[in-house]
Design a protein around this motif. Structure first.
Motif, PDB file in Angstrom:
ATOM      1  N   ALA A   1      -2.354 -21.155  -8.966  1.00 14.22           N
ATOM      2  CA  ALA A   1      -2.842 -21.015 -10.338  1.00 14.22           C
ATOM      3  C   ALA A   1      -3.411 -22.340 -10.820  1.00 14.22           C
ATOM      4  N   GLU A   2      -4.414 -22.249 -11.675  1.00 14.81           N
ATOM      5  CA  GLU A   2      -5.022 -23.431 -12.282  1.00 14.81           C
ATOM      6  C   GLU A   2      -4.876 -23.311 -13.789  1.00 14.81           C
ATOM      7  N   GLY A   3      -3.918 -24.041 -14.349  1.00 16.45           N
ATOM      8  CA  GLY A   3      -3.650 -23.916 -15.770  1.00 16.45           C
ATOM      9  C   GLY A   3      -3.189 -22.504 -16.098  1.00 16.45           C
ATOM     10  N   ARG A   4      -3.941 -21.823 -16.925  1.00 18.80           N
ATOM     11  CA  ARG A   4      -3.601 -20.464 -17.350  1.00 18.80           C
ATOM     12  C   ARG A   4      -4.391 -19.393 -16.588  1.00 18.80           C
ATOM     13  N   ILE A   5      -5.045 -19.799 -15.513  1.00 17.71           N
ATOM     14  CA  ILE A   5      -5.814 -18.852 -14.700  1.00 17.71           C
ATOM     15  C   ILE A   5      -5.101 -18.648 -13.369  1.00 17.71           C
ATOM     16  N   HIS A   6      -4.824 -17.399 -13.063  1.00 19.33           N
ATOM     17  CA  HIS A   6      -4.152 -17.022 -11.818  1.00 19.33           C
ATOM     18  C   HIS A   6      -5.152 -16.298 -10.922  1.00 19.33           C
ATOM     19  N   PHE A   7      -4.864 -16.267  -9.622  1.00 24.00           N
ATOM     20  CA  PHE A   7      -5.859 -15.777  -8.675  1.00 24.00           C
ATOM     21  C   PHE A   7      -5.289 -14.662  -7.802  1.00 24.00           C
ATOM     22  N   ALA A   8      -6.075 -13.600  -7.652  1.00 28.27           N
ATOM     23  CA  ALA A   8      -5.699 -12.464  -6.806  1.00 28.27           C
ATOM     24  C   ALA A   8      -6.933 -12.002  -6.048  1.00 28.27           C
ATOM     25  N   GLY A   9      -6.707 -11.100  -5.090  1.00 25.88           N
ATOM     26  CA  GLY A   9      -7.781 -10.601  -4.239  1.00 25.88           C
ATOM     27  C   GLY A   9      -7.441 -10.839  -2.791  1.00 25.88           C
ATOM     28  N   GLU A  10      -8.027 -10.046  -1.903  1.00 25.91           N
ATOM     29  CA  GLU A  10      -7.663 -10.160  -0.487  1.00 25.91           C
ATOM     30  C   GLU A  10      -7.923 -11.556   0.064  1.00 25.91           C
ATOM     31  N   HIS A  11      -8.864 -12.293  -0.542  1.00 31.95           N
ATOM     32  CA  HIS A  11      -9.174 -13.651  -0.090  1.00 31.95           C
ATOM     33  C   HIS A  11      -8.054 -14.632  -0.401  1.00 31.95           C
ATOM     34  N   THR A  12      -7.082 -14.220  -1.204  1.00 30.63           N
ATOM     35  CA  THR A  12      -5.933 -15.075  -1.519  1.00 30.63           C
ATOM     36  C   THR A  12      -4.664 -14.586  -0.832  1.00 30.63           C
ATOM     37  N   SER A  13      -4.800 -13.720   0.152  1.00 38.83           N
ATOM     38  CA  SER A  13      -3.636 -13.116   0.812  1.00 38.83           C
ATOM     39  C   SER A  13      -3.714 -13.313   2.321  1.00 38.83           C
ATOM     40  N   VAL A  14      -2.545 -13.398   2.947  1.00 36.46           N
ATOM     41  CA  VAL A  14      -2.533 -13.431   4.409  1.00 36.46           C
ATOM     42  C   VAL A  14      -3.011 -12.105   4.986  1.00 36.46           C
ATOM     43  N   TRP A  15      -2.925 -11.035   4.201  1.00 35.60           N
ATOM     44  CA  TRP A  15      -3.449  -9.740   4.643  1.00 35.60           C
ATOM     45  C   TRP A  15      -4.923  -9.627   4.256  1.00 35.60           C
TER      46      TRP A  15
ATOM     47  N   THR B   1       0.843  -1.206   0.000  1.00 38.62           N
ATOM     48  CA  THR B   1       0.000   0.000   0.000  1.00 38.62           C
ATOM     49  C   THR B   1       0.870   1.244   0.000  1.00 38.62           C
ATOM     50  N   TRP B   2       1.870   1.261   0.862  1.00 43.58           N
ATOM     51  CA  TRP B   2       2.745   2.428   0.953  1.00 43.58           C
ATOM     52  C   TRP B   2       3.466   2.693  -0.363  1.00 43.58           C
ATOM     53  N   ASP B   3       3.935   1.634  -1.008  1.00 37.50           N
ATOM     54  CA  ASP B   3       4.685   1.830  -2.250  1.00 37.50           C
ATOM     55  C   ASP B   3       3.796   2.413  -3.345  1.00 37.50           C
ATOM     56  N   TYR B   4       2.561   1.931  -3.466  1.00 38.06           N
ATOM     57  CA  TYR B   4       1.676   2.484  -4.485  1.00 38.06           C
ATOM     58  C   TYR B   4       1.264   3.910  -4.149  1.00 38.06           C
ATOM     59  N   VAL B   5       0.979   4.154  -2.889  1.00 44.70           N
ATOM     60  CA  VAL B   5       0.651   5.523  -2.465  1.00 44.70           C
ATOM     61  C   VAL B   5       1.810   6.456  -2.791  1.00 44.70           C
ATOM     62  N   GLY B   6       3.037   5.986  -2.530  1.00 46.64           N
ATOM     63  CA  GLY B   6       4.210   6.795  -2.843  1.00 46.64           C
ATOM     64  C   GLY B   6       4.414   6.984  -4.333  1.00 46.64           C
ATOM     65  N   ASP B   7       4.241   5.910  -5.110  1.00 47.48           N
ATOM     66  CA  ASP B   7       4.405   6.001  -6.561  1.00 47.48           C
ATOM     67  C   ASP B   7       3.431   7.006  -7.163  1.00 47.48           C
ATOM     68  N   PHE B   8       2.222   7.039  -6.636  1.00 49.68           N
ATOM     69  CA  PHE B   8       1.199   7.932  -7.172  1.00 49.68           C
ATOM     70  C   PHE B   8       1.259   9.331  -6.566  1.00 49.68           C
ATOM     71  N   GLY B   9       2.123   9.548  -5.569  1.00 53.05           N
ATOM     72  CA  GLY B   9       2.262  10.857  -4.958  1.00 53.05           C
ATOM     73  C   GLY B   9       1.044  11.296  -4.167  1.00 53.05           C
TER      74      GLY B   9
ATOM     75  N   ASN C   1      -3.654  -3.855   1.537  1.00 50.81           N
ATOM     76  CA  ASN C   1      -2.342  -4.459   1.314  1.00 50.81           C
ATOM     77  C   ASN C   1      -2.463  -5.890   0.802  1.00 50.81           C
ATOM     78  N   GLY C   2      -3.498  -6.616   1.248  1.00 52.44           N
ATOM     79  CA  GLY C   2      -3.702  -7.970   0.780  1.00 52.44           C
ATOM     80  C   GLY C   2      -4.077  -8.020  -0.683  1.00 52.44           C
ATOM     81  N   ALA C   3      -4.953  -7.112  -1.120  1.00 51.49           N
ATOM     82  CA  ALA C   3      -5.329  -7.058  -2.525  1.00 51.49           C
ATOM     83  C   ALA C   3      -4.106  -6.742  -3.388  1.00 51.49           C
ATOM     84  N   LEU C   4      -3.312  -5.766  -2.952  1.00 49.06           N
ATOM     85  CA  LEU C   4      -2.145  -5.342  -3.729  1.00 49.06           C
ATOM     86  C   LEU C   4      -1.050  -6.406  -3.719  1.00 49.06           C
ATOM     87  N   GLU C   5      -0.827  -7.023  -2.574  1.00 47.04           N
ATOM     88  CA  GLU C   5       0.181  -8.083  -2.490  1.00 47.04           C
ATOM     89  C   GLU C   5      -0.184  -9.240  -3.401  1.00 47.04           C
ATOM     90  N   SER C   6      -1.462  -9.626  -3.394  1.00 45.98           N
ATOM     91  CA  SER C   6      -1.877 -10.760  -4.223  1.00 45.98           C
ATOM     92  C   SER C   6      -1.792 -10.425  -5.704  1.00 45.98           C
TER      93      SER C   6
END
Length: 431
Positions: free
Chosen positions: A394-408, A46-54, A413-418
């Protein structure tokens, strides 16, 4: 995109953001967060994206104001500086010395210190793995926590997960506290929706709005997604896909060929906490005049309170009720008018002088959101160590993201990390 891929984003809404949702329907330019409230200093994605976007950042609290509690029929103040407050019902001497905000560390601190880096291979450490087999409530009872202390802990952060302490994995509870406790909390000045707003600006040409996924197919060489937009069914085919749909939504979407059984189980069984937030607007911030910041804990059905306008200027103010689990479902079942009246009446147990200052209000009911169907992920016993790794896979050519796939889970931060993990998978995969 920067790695050289041709990217298309299918977004069901007019604007991206998911569970980052800033409400701007209040008077005098005031706003409130219906979704993500803030982030900790350690949330580096979260901090890195906030910083990148100013984007400008500030503390989401103010020094010098107390918080309030209403429990076991008694109201008492809590000083954030000391974590104290004279607890007016039976607890043990150790618990009384620890204070309201020290109870979690008293009973979970040893485990929190052992948590380590949850992104490293082999996590969790063997010493903590057994915690995933029991509930948080059982862990507290095994540690000797009194009923009064358990009631206070449930009125804090952990009581918003799932359906209470008896529904969540003890390991998940320890992890959640380790990721949220002991550091200052921050927010984006002007509203947290400025973060997805920056993403939207960067990726405007890649974004297909009002595109609702209906079906996903894959073969050895590509992935095809069927989606509806403007009442018409369309398709898009790509080498790979990143699926960030919450499992609460994905479980009702046809996938061909079907995912492996363990993935299907993860999609079926990893659930989102029902969350209802009710926002009341007042002509003046009478709670601040009494030296309170609007933050409150209770054993009432309004659960937690906070003031979204604590860091905003002006005379008017907003108080919010933040409820999870069955309480969220019960409040959501009311009409808007009845819910506002009910929350205002119950808030009167914590704060004086509200009725004469009340103007209007609104609610956000996350479990009624058709593209989310809940607030944030919670893990029941035996799920964190078994289903989370499967959810990430990942399942074949499908990858998974979202806070439900993160320890956060439950954090931006979980959404961004995933998302970064999924991007790394795509970048390192053969075409």
């Amino acid at each position: 995109k920067r790695a050289g891929h041709s990217v298309t984003i299918l977004e069901a809404r007019k604007s991206p953001g998911g569970r980052v949702r800033t409400l701007r329907s209040f008077s005098d330019g005031l706003y409130a967060e219906a979704g993500a409230l803030g982030f900790a200093a350690e949330h580096r994605f979260t901090w890195d994206y906030v910083g990148d976007f100013g984007l400008p950042v500030r503390f989401n609290f103010r020094f010098g104001l107390d918080q309030i509690a209403y429990m076991h029929g008694s109201r008492f103040r809590i000083s954030p500086a000391t974590g104290g407050g004279q607890i007016p019902f039976p607890v043990t001497p150790r618990e009384r010395d620890a204070g309201v905000y020290g109870l979690t560390s008293l009973y979970m601190g040893e485990f929190m210190r052992e948590i380590g880096n949850p992104l490293r291979p082999g996590w969790p450490p063997e010493s903590l793995r057994g915690l995933d087999a029991i509930t948080c409530l059982q862990m507290l009872r095994d540690a000797g926590a009194s009923n009064g202390a358990i009631d206070i802990i449930e009125a804090l952060h952990l009581g918003l997960l799932g359906y209470g302490l008896d529904s969540i994995s003890a390991l998940s509870a320890v992890l959640s506290e380790a990721l949220a406790t002991g550091t200052p909390s921050y927010e984006i000045d002007g509203g947290n929706d400025k973060l997805p707003g920056k993403f939207k600006k960067k990726l405007k040409k890649q974004l297909k709005k009002l595109a609702v996924v209906q079906r996903i197919e894959q073969n050895d060489t590509s992935v095809t997604v069927y989606y509806s937009t403007g009442g018409e069914l369309q398709t898009i085919t790509a080498d790979r896909a990143v699926c960030a749909l919450p499992f609460s939504v994905l479980k009702d979407i046809e996938v061909s060929p079907a995912f492996p059984e363990d993935k299907q189980r993860a999609i079926r069984e990893i659930k989102l906490t029902p969350i209802t937030r009710t926002f009341l607007q007042f002509r003046s911030r009478v709670w601040e005049q009494n030296g309170l910041d609007g933050g409150g804990i209770s054993d009432l059905d309004i659960q937690n309170t906070h003031s979204p306008t604590l860091t905003q200027s002006g005379r008017r103010g907003i108080l919010a009720s933040y409820t999870g689990g069955q309480r969220a479902l019960d409040l959501a079942a009311m009409t808007e008018e009845d819910r506002q009246d009910h929350v205002l009446r119950k808030m009167g147990n914590l704060f004086n002088g509200l009725n004469a200052q009340y103007e209007d209000g609104t609610s956000y009911i996350w479990q009624d959101d058709e593209f989310i169907r809940g607030g944030f992920t919670y893990f029941e016993p035996d799920q964190l160590t078994t289903l989370l790794p499967v959810a990430q896979r990942a399942e074949g050519r499908i990858h998974f993201a979202g806070e439900h796939t993160s320890v956060w889970h439950g954090w931006m931060n979980g959404a961004l990390e995933s998302g970064n993990r999924a991007a790394d998978e795509v970048n390192s995969a053969a075409v």
